[in-house]
Write an enzyme that holds these catalytic residues in place. Structure first.
Site, PDB file in Angstrom:
ATOM      1  N   HIS A  36     -13.217 -52.157-114.174  1.00  0.00           N
ATOM      2  CA  HIS A  36     -13.975 -50.903-114.017  1.00  0.00           C
ATOM      3  C   HIS A  36     -13.383 -49.779-114.886  1.00  0.00           C
ATOM      4  CE1 HIS A  36     -16.759 -48.615-111.024  1.00  0.00           C
ATOM      5  NE2 HIS A  36     -16.833 -48.118-112.241  1.00  0.00           N
ATOM      6  N   GLU A  61     -15.554 -55.001-105.159  1.00  0.00           N
ATOM      7  CA  GLU A  61     -14.467 -54.290-105.828  1.00  0.00           C
ATOM      8  C   GLU A  61     -13.462 -53.710-104.832  1.00  0.00           C
ATOM      9  OE1 GLU A  61     -16.454 -52.432-109.206  1.00  0.00           O
ATOM     10  OE2 GLU A  61     -14.897 -50.907-109.103  1.00  0.00           O
ATOM     11  N   GLY A  76     -31.686 -45.112-118.990  1.00  0.00           N
ATOM     12  CA  GLY A  76     -31.148 -43.744-118.882  1.00  0.00           C
ATOM     13  C   GLY A  76     -30.277 -43.423-120.089  1.00  0.00           C
ATOM     14  N   ARG A  77     -29.425 -42.405-119.919  1.00  0.00           N
ATOM     15  CA  ARG A  77     -28.579 -41.973-121.048  1.00  0.00           C
ATOM     16  C   ARG A  77     -27.732 -43.112-121.591  1.00  0.00           C
ATOM     17  NH1 ARG A  77     -28.064 -37.128-117.627  1.00  0.00           N
ATOM     18  NH2 ARG A  77     -26.935 -38.567-116.307  1.00  0.00           N
ATOM     19  N   ILE A  78     -27.046 -43.831-120.679  1.00  0.00           N
ATOM     20  CA  ILE A  78     -26.125 -44.883-121.137  1.00  0.00           C
ATOM     21  C   ILE A  78     -26.914 -46.054-121.731  1.00  0.00           C
ATOM     22  CG2 ILE A  78     -24.335 -46.516-120.417  1.00  0.00           C
ATOM     23  CD1 ILE A  78     -23.596 -44.462-118.181  1.00  0.00           C
ATOM     24  N   ALA A  95     -15.042 -48.788-117.959  1.00  0.00           N
ATOM     25  CA  ALA A  95     -15.996 -48.480-119.033  1.00  0.00           C
ATOM     26  C   ALA A  95     -15.922 -47.017-119.486  1.00  0.00           C
ATOM     27  CB  ALA A  95     -17.416 -48.840-118.615  1.00  0.00           C
TER      28      ALA A  95
HETATM   29  C1  GLV Z   1     -17.987 -44.847-112.999  1.00  0.00           C
HETATM   30  O1  GLV Z   1     -18.167 -45.939-112.575  1.00  0.00           O
HETATM   31  C2  GLV Z   1     -18.961 -43.810-112.963  1.00  0.00           C
HETATM   32  O2  GLV Z   1     -19.979 -43.930-112.259  1.00  0.00           O
HETATM   33  O3  GLV Z   1     -18.736 -42.780-113.607  1.00  0.00           O
END
Ligand code: GLV
Length: 321
Positions: free
Chosen positions: A287, A269, A171-173, A289
């Site tokens: 968490h 988590e 995907g985008r990321i 990112a």
């Molecule tokens: C963070 O974990 C998100 O899904 O934006």
């Protein structure tokens, strides 16, 4: 159009239909009630405050801002009440929300796609480099005041250059991670839904996870998948913790069946498996990112815009899930 108060209905297909608009100056009518289920940046709070009455509980709210840490299931929606019209997720992943329950109650759900792509990809690359180049391990060693001196074989790591990077979830990321890694000399390979993941895992040096959490991707990286990987390979997770069977990961790392892991997300988590904390070939972040100032503000503004669209303008926001 902030002062336009509209009435509308949202049928099951999610397309809002405006059934009437009452244009009253703000203050003359009840401002829609919005609940923030977690602290948001001050700038976003101010924006919300300009348009809405901020309330302390979801009970009676017209709109709610939630984060991945909040589980929004049928009971949560019921407890909020039948007036609830929108849940704005301060995240792109929407696995914390029961979309079926929201849809059947005509509640719009929105997320924050696009604005966090680069920040998240940057973090994934940061984790990969930190792990391969033993950056956190070196930092810990110095802070412990371990004896050290420069040596040809001292704290030698691996280069990303020349490595095969398997991007799970194109995907985008995932695509952005591939582009950045390619600039560093890696060879990106993509694993999509229809690809033979086991075969691709067998030749990868770095496996970076970028798929959403769905029933199909839960424990996608399980004991069998880990066994398919080379013992020199590493796993990097900036997607969702439950994509990896954390216990199986611990077992593989402890057995030397895998060279390392870099994790931003965890199966349970905010709990992090105790065994992971003890391993030097593991890099851990909480968490974060997407946690750059600019990105978190942009994510917040997508939530604000979505709440305004639904509660003030009778529009379906473009980031409706
Ligand atoms: C963070 O974990 C998100 O899904 O934006």
């Amino acid at each position: 159009m902030e002062s336009a108060y509209c009435r509308y209905v949202v049928p099951a297909d999610g397309n809002a239909i405006m059934i009437g608009a009452a244009m009253s100056p703000p203050g003359e009518e009840r401002r829609p009630h919005v609940h923030e289920a977690a602290g948001v940046p001050a700038e976003i709070e101010q924006e919300l405050d300009r348009s809405f009455e901020l309330v302390l509980t979801p009970d009676g709210a017209d709109g709610i801002v939630v984060t991945p840490a909040v589980r929004v299931d049928a009971a949560y929606l019921r407890a909020a009440g039948p007036q609830l019209r929108i849940v704005a997720n301060y995240a792109v992943g929407i696995d914390n929300i029961d979309l079926g329950a929201a849809r059947s109650s005509g509640i719009v759900v929105t997320n924050t796609p696009g604005v966090l792509t680069n920040a998240t990809a940057e973090h994934a690359i940061g984790l990969i480099l930190a792990l391969l180049r033993r950056i956190c391990e070196g930092d810990r060693s110095l802070r412990r005041r371990d004896h050290w001196e420069w040596g040809p074989d001292f704290m030698v790591g691996e280069s990303l250059e020349g490595k095969e990077l398997l991007v799970v979830g194109p995907g985008r990321i995932g695509r952005t991670v591939a582009r950045l890694a390619e600039a560093l000399g890696a060879r990106p390979v993509f694993a999509g839904r229809d690809d033979d993941l086991r075969a691709l895992l067998a030749s990868a040096d770095v496996v970076s996870l970028h798929c959403p959490l769905t029933p199909e991707t839960r424990h996608l990286i399980d004991a069998q998948a880990l066994a398919a990987m080379k013992p020199t390979a590493v796993v990097v997770n900036t997607a969702r913790g439950q994509v990896v069977d954390e216990q199986a990961l611990v077992t593989a790392l402890r057995a030397g069946a895998l060279a390392g892991a870099a994790l931003d997300v965890y199966e349970f988590e905010p709990v992090v498996s105790e065994e992971l904390l003890a391993l030097d070939n593991v890099v851990l972040t909480p968490h974060i990112a997407s946690a750059t100032r600019e990105t978190r503000l942009a994510m917040g503004m997508l939530c604000v815009d979505a709440l305004r669209a639904v509660l003030l303008e009778g529009r379906t926001p473009p980031n409706t899930v």
